[in-house]
Design a protein around this motif. Sequence first.
Motif, PDB file in Angstrom:
ATOM      1  N   TYR A 266     -42.333 -77.012 -20.608  1.00  0.00           N
ATOM      2  CA  TYR A 266     -41.059 -77.732 -20.743  1.00  0.00           C
ATOM      3  C   TYR A 266     -39.977 -76.865 -20.111  1.00  0.00           C
ATOM      4  N   LEU A 267     -39.502 -77.269 -18.942  1.00  0.00           N
ATOM      5  CA  LEU A 267     -38.605 -76.454 -18.128  1.00  0.00           C
ATOM      6  C   LEU A 267     -37.236 -77.115 -18.027  1.00  0.00           C
ATOM      7  N   THR A 268     -36.181 -76.339 -18.259  1.00  0.00           N
ATOM      8  CA  THR A 268     -34.818 -76.879 -18.146  1.00  0.00           C
ATOM      9  C   THR A 268     -34.242 -76.564 -16.778  1.00  0.00           C
ATOM     10  N   GLU A 269     -33.601 -77.561 -16.175  1.00  0.00           N
ATOM     11  CA  GLU A 269     -32.843 -77.380 -14.938  1.00  0.00           C
ATOM     12  C   GLU A 269     -31.369 -77.338 -15.318  1.00  0.00           C
ATOM     13  N   HIS A 270     -30.753 -76.197 -15.071  1.00  0.00           N
ATOM     14  CA  HIS A 270     -29.430 -75.923 -15.627  1.00  0.00           C
ATOM     15  C   HIS A 270     -28.357 -76.907 -15.159  1.00  0.00           C
ATOM     16  N   LEU A 271     -28.092 -76.951 -13.862  1.00  0.00           N
ATOM     17  CA  LEU A 271     -26.964 -77.735 -13.357  1.00  0.00           C
ATOM     18  C   LEU A 271     -27.239 -79.232 -13.308  1.00  0.00           C
ATOM     19  N   THR A 272     -28.488 -79.625 -13.118  1.00  0.00           N
ATOM     20  CA  THR A 272     -28.794 -81.057 -13.082  1.00  0.00           C
ATOM     21  C   THR A 272     -28.929 -81.653 -14.478  1.00  0.00           C
ATOM     22  N   ARG A 273     -28.896 -80.787 -15.510  1.00  0.00           N
ATOM     23  CA  ARG A 273     -28.928 -81.224 -16.909  1.00  0.00           C
ATOM     24  C   ARG A 273     -30.226 -81.957 -17.247  1.00  0.00           C
ATOM     25  N   LYS A 274     -31.309 -81.484 -16.657  1.00  0.00           N
ATOM     26  CA  LYS A 274     -32.593 -82.157 -16.835  1.00  0.00           C
ATOM     27  C   LYS A 274     -33.621 -81.270 -17.531  1.00  0.00           C
ATOM     28  N   LEU A 294     -27.947 -77.527 -19.164  1.00  0.00           N
ATOM     29  CA  LEU A 294     -29.044 -77.104 -20.036  1.00  0.00           C
ATOM     30  C   LEU A 294     -29.398 -75.635 -19.823  1.00  0.00           C
ATOM     31  N   THR A 295     -29.868 -74.993 -20.905  1.00  0.00           N
ATOM     32  CA  THR A 295     -30.262 -73.591 -20.776  1.00  0.00           C
ATOM     33  C   THR A 295     -31.692 -73.308 -21.225  1.00  0.00           C
ATOM     34  N   ASN A 296     -32.141 -73.870 -22.373  1.00  0.00           N
ATOM     35  CA  ASN A 296     -33.423 -73.415 -22.902  1.00  0.00           C
ATOM     36  C   ASN A 296     -34.012 -74.439 -23.858  1.00  0.00           C
ATOM     37  N   ALA A 297     -35.243 -74.165 -24.329  1.00  0.00           N
ATOM     38  CA  ALA A 297     -35.968 -75.114 -25.171  1.00  0.00           C
ATOM     39  C   ALA A 297     -36.865 -74.366 -26.154  1.00  0.00           C
ATOM     40  N   ALA A 298     -37.107 -74.989 -27.319  1.00  0.00           N
ATOM     41  CA  ALA A 298     -38.013 -74.427 -28.325  1.00  0.00           C
ATOM     42  C   ALA A 298     -38.456 -75.525 -29.268  1.00  0.00           C
ATOM     43  N   PHE A 299     -39.677 -75.404 -29.779  1.00  0.00           N
ATOM     44  CA  PHE A 299     -40.190 -76.344 -30.764  1.00  0.00           C
ATOM     45  C   PHE A 299     -39.847 -75.869 -32.174  1.00  0.00           C
ATOM     46  N   GLY A 300     -39.634 -76.822 -33.077  1.00  0.00           N
ATOM     47  CA  GLY A 300     -39.361 -76.495 -34.467  1.00  0.00           C
ATOM     48  C   GLY A 300     -39.355 -77.743 -35.314  1.00  0.00           C
ATOM     49  N   THR A 310     -30.953 -76.198 -25.854  1.00  0.00           N
ATOM     50  CA  THR A 310     -29.629 -75.602 -25.875  1.00  0.00           C
ATOM     51  C   THR A 310     -28.939 -75.806 -24.542  1.00  0.00           C
ATOM     52  N   GLY A 311     -27.605 -75.790 -24.586  1.00  0.00           N
ATOM     53  CA  GLY A 311     -26.856 -75.972 -23.356  1.00  0.00           C
ATOM     54  C   GLY A 311     -25.439 -75.464 -23.481  1.00  0.00           C
ATOM     55  N   ALA A 312     -24.534 -76.075 -22.739  1.00  0.00           N
ATOM     56  CA  ALA A 312     -23.139 -75.659 -22.707  1.00  0.00           C
ATOM     57  C   ALA A 312     -22.431 -76.114 -23.972  1.00  0.00           C
ATOM     58  N   GLY A 313     -22.498 -75.283 -25.017  1.00  0.00           N
ATOM     59  CA  GLY A 313     -21.839 -75.579 -26.280  1.00  0.00           C
ATOM     60  C   GLY A 313     -22.424 -76.756 -27.016  1.00  0.00           C
ATOM     61  N   ALA A 314     -23.707 -77.018 -26.807  1.00  0.00           N
ATOM     62  CA  ALA A 314     -24.322 -78.191 -27.424  1.00  0.00           C
ATOM     63  C   ALA A 314     -25.802 -77.953 -27.692  1.00  0.00           C
ATOM     64  N   LEU A 315     -26.319 -78.704 -28.680  1.00  0.00           N
ATOM     65  CA  LEU A 315     -27.740 -78.745 -29.005  1.00  0.00           C
ATOM     66  C   LEU A 315     -28.209 -80.189 -28.963  1.00  0.00           C
ATOM     67  N   TRP A 316     -29.464 -80.381 -28.537  1.00  0.00           N
ATOM     68  CA  TRP A 316     -30.092 -81.695 -28.562  1.00  0.00           C
ATOM     69  C   TRP A 316     -31.473 -81.554 -29.188  1.00  0.00           C
TER      70      TRP A 316
END
Length: 327
Positions: A266-274, A294-300, A310-316
Amino acid sequence: MLLLSVAGCEQKSSQASASSSVAVASSADATMSSMAAGAACEGVAPSGDLTAVRIEAANTTRTEPGLYEGPVWINDSLYFSDFVFSEGFPSRIQKLDASGQMTTAIEDSGSNGLAVDNNGLLVAGTHKYKSVSRYNLVTGERTSVAQTFNGNVFNSPNDIAITEDGIVYFTDPAFQTAAAPGGQEKTGVYRVALDGTVTLVDDTISNPNGITLSPNEDVLYVNGGGEQGVLRAYAIVDGQPQAGKDLVTGINVPDGMAVDCLGNIYLTEHLTRKLRVFNPAGEQIAQATVDANLTNAAFGGPEGTTLFLTGAGALWKIDLAITGSAY
């Protein structure tokens, strides 16, 4: 590959600290067991377009721009770095608990990417110290995992992966190199042995960023390279990474990664927000788009099947039918 132990730092000997550490370590062991081998994985891989839901309670309270980074699930909460772009890139570690309440776990961490070992201790890429650090979440105590290579501090250690026997891999791009004096001549990927010896894995990727391990720990994955980025795979033989081979090319500013128990990446593309999901052969099988960088990803989550982004001041979050890496 999850929540794996490196040499533990000395903890304060209070009853509260001991109880908390035992509880976190038990959670780490359980999560590790769920990812121990692809053959034991009963999950269903995602496919097609996925829906990411913003967690409104986690929206940033800062007034200056910055990023959330390095999500890691411990026990029943999500921890992540929260840093801003001002001088020194000040960073803190935030905690989002099961009730949706966000609090600060460590006020001045200087951190970016996070991992967690079998002792329940955070392992962090710390640009403030230009090193890889270990934090005790109960006491806030910090110790060093890796401080220098060839006599110099690192640039800005970013993302981390830890093997079951405690070997630490990390990326060292130059994104926050101005946080403190000194650094390396080139950006690189490094390995920290159990005795603390640091060796260079690869210095041919410009600003290596995300790093993770396959469920069976026989492949190390690293991405980087900016607007024409790559996802590179390194076979691990007898505990040593071999020469890397590009698994996917043409990635637009790749950032953090996670893997599920089937080995999908599961790979995040920073500027394309994908978010892009690739199978171990490098074929894209799923994707999602969010409303900020977008910056990063983790399971939980309670079942380990929620993917946090995780991303620019936000979580999804994305609800899936498979477990995966907790950082």
